[in-house]
Design a protein around this motif. Structure first.
Motif, short mmCIF file in Angstrom:
data_model
loop_
_atom_site.label_atom_id
_atom_site.label_comp_id
_atom_site.label_asym_id
_atom_site.label_seq_id
_atom_site.Cartn_x
_atom_site.Cartn_y
_atom_site.Cartn_z
N GLU A 1 46.08 28.95 26.66
CA GLU A 1 46.45 28.68 27.89
C GLU A 1 46.78 27.24 28.36
N PRO B 1 48.45 31.89 38.67
CA PRO B 1 47.35 32.69 38.36
C PRO B 1 47.78 34.22 38.37
N PRO B 2 48.46 34.70 38.86
CA PRO B 2 48.90 36.10 38.70
C PRO B 2 49.50 36.14 37.06
N LEU C 1 48.86 34.31 34.70
CA LEU C 1 47.80 34.00 33.53
C LEU C 1 46.90 35.41 33.53
N GLU C 2 46.73 36.00 34.53
CA GLU C 2 45.70 37.17 34.51
C GLU C 2 46.65 38.47 34.16
N ALA C 3 47.81 38.53 34.25
CA ALA C 3 48.74 39.39 33.45
C ALA C 3 48.63 39.03 31.93
N ARG D 1 46.31 37.58 30.55
CA ARG D 1 44.99 38.03 29.85
C ARG D 1 44.54 39.53 29.71
N GLN D 2 45.27 40.20 30.61
CA GLN D 2 45.10 41.78 30.47
C GLN D 2 45.84 42.29 29.38
N ASN E 1 46.44 40.82 26.39
CA ASN E 1 45.60 40.60 25.42
C ASN E 1 44.31 41.45 25.33
N ARG E 2 43.58 41.58 26.66
CA ARG E 2 42.35 42.55 26.63
C ARG E 2 42.77 43.89 26.21
N PHE F 1 39.96 32.08 25.32
CA PHE F 1 41.12 31.46 25.67
C PHE F 1 41.34 29.89 25.11
#
Length: 303
Positions: free
Chosen positions: A44, A56-57, A59-61, A63-64, A66-67, A92
């Motif tokens: 990141e 932020p949206p 980055l969160e997408a 992350r999701q 990769n989760r 991260f």
């Protein structure tokens, strides 16, 4: 020194190749009755170190996504290995750093050999080479098409050299053969650094062979005394180390071919320069079975 809370660690990234490595790592964890730690790491942007920071949206997408990839890998492994303790980590940071840091708390770090190009460096991959060079634990590189089967009862191939890493690799290989109930194929390669036009394609000369067999027997003797239950076959070859070892991995009926190769990270004889040099890259990139690279400062194993 015995390290507490040991596990087998595998890095995944959502690829089929990584799932192959994770499946192999799960079998290794079951063999040792250790937990399996599955890591997915993603880079990141760091605030203040980039001209552009993702909203932020976004980055969160990422992350999701990769989760989801990590959860999928863990789910596949749990389905195939229902009794295995599977733990997951989403980190991260650079995948190379994540795996090297985790290797300080693991018995074995497992990674896939990725890449589809013709160059050996591309075949091995930057993450694999970095982890091999810097990990605190032995590192297993699993080929995209793993032909080892379950590896049990198939020979363990040991590439012998005379350095400190060679001694560490010997100990690792003998223990692996003991765990699997298999024999050890110990191979010493007399590296031809100069051409031998008159002897091309011939076996080592008798004087070379006798001296090499004596050297090999002396190196193996302490480990054979420690592991008397492990049958050992001693082989001396002359040629280039990586091709000679690969030939040993591919010869004979499938059931008699090694299911695992173990080498030291750096050697002073037949496997000289094995860490980041052409020998190690060639062997890892083209091996049909997993290759474990053992560093000389490897820790005592806890099982």
């Amino acid at each position: 020194m015995v390290v507490e809370e040991m596990s087998i660690t595998v890095g995944v990234d959502g690829s089929v190749e990584a799932l192959t490595a994770a499946h192999w790592a799960a079998k290794e964890a079951e063999l040792r009755r250790l937990p399996l730690r599955v890591i997915l790491a993603m880079n990141e942007p760091v605030a203040g170190h980039s001209d552009y920071v993702f909203p932020p949206p976004v980055l969160e997408a990422a992350r999701q996504v990769n989760r989801t990839r990590l959860d999928h890998a863990a789910s596949v492994i749990r389905d195939l290995h229902p009794d295995l303790d599977v733990r997951t980590d989403l980190e991260f940071t650079d995948p190379r750093r994540a795996l090297v840091d985790a290797s300080a708390r693991t018995a074995l770090t497992v990674i896939g050999s990725r890449g589809r190009g013709r160059l050996v460096e591309v075949l091995v991959g930057a993450v694999a080479l970095h982890v091999i060079a810097h990990a605190h634990s032995p590192v297993a590189v699993v080929p995209a098409t793993d032909l080892s089967g379950n590896g049990l009862h198939r020979p363990v191939l040991l590439g012998v050299d005379g350095g400190a890493s060679g001694a560490a690799a010997m100990g690792y290989a003998f223990e692996e053969a003991s765990l699997r109930g298999s024999r050890l194929l110990a191979v010493l390669v007399l590296d031809d650094t100069e051409p031998w036009p008159a002897d091309e394609g011939r076996p080592p000369r008798r004087t070379d062979l006798d001296g090499a067999l004596t050297l090999l027997a002396g190196q193996l003797a302490p480990w054979q005394e420690k592991y008397p239950q492990v049958p050992v076959e001693q082989v001396v070859r002359r040629g280039r180390p990586a091709p000679a070892l690969l030939e040993c991995l591919r010869r004979g009926p499938d059931a008699d071919r090694p299911g695992l190769a173990v080498v030291g990270s750096r050697g002073h004889s037949g496997l000289g320069g094995l860490l980041l040099g052409s020998t190690s890259q060639h062997l890892i990139a083209r091996s049909p079975v997993p290759v474990v690279v053992v560093r000389p400062e490897g820790r005592e194993r806890s099982w």
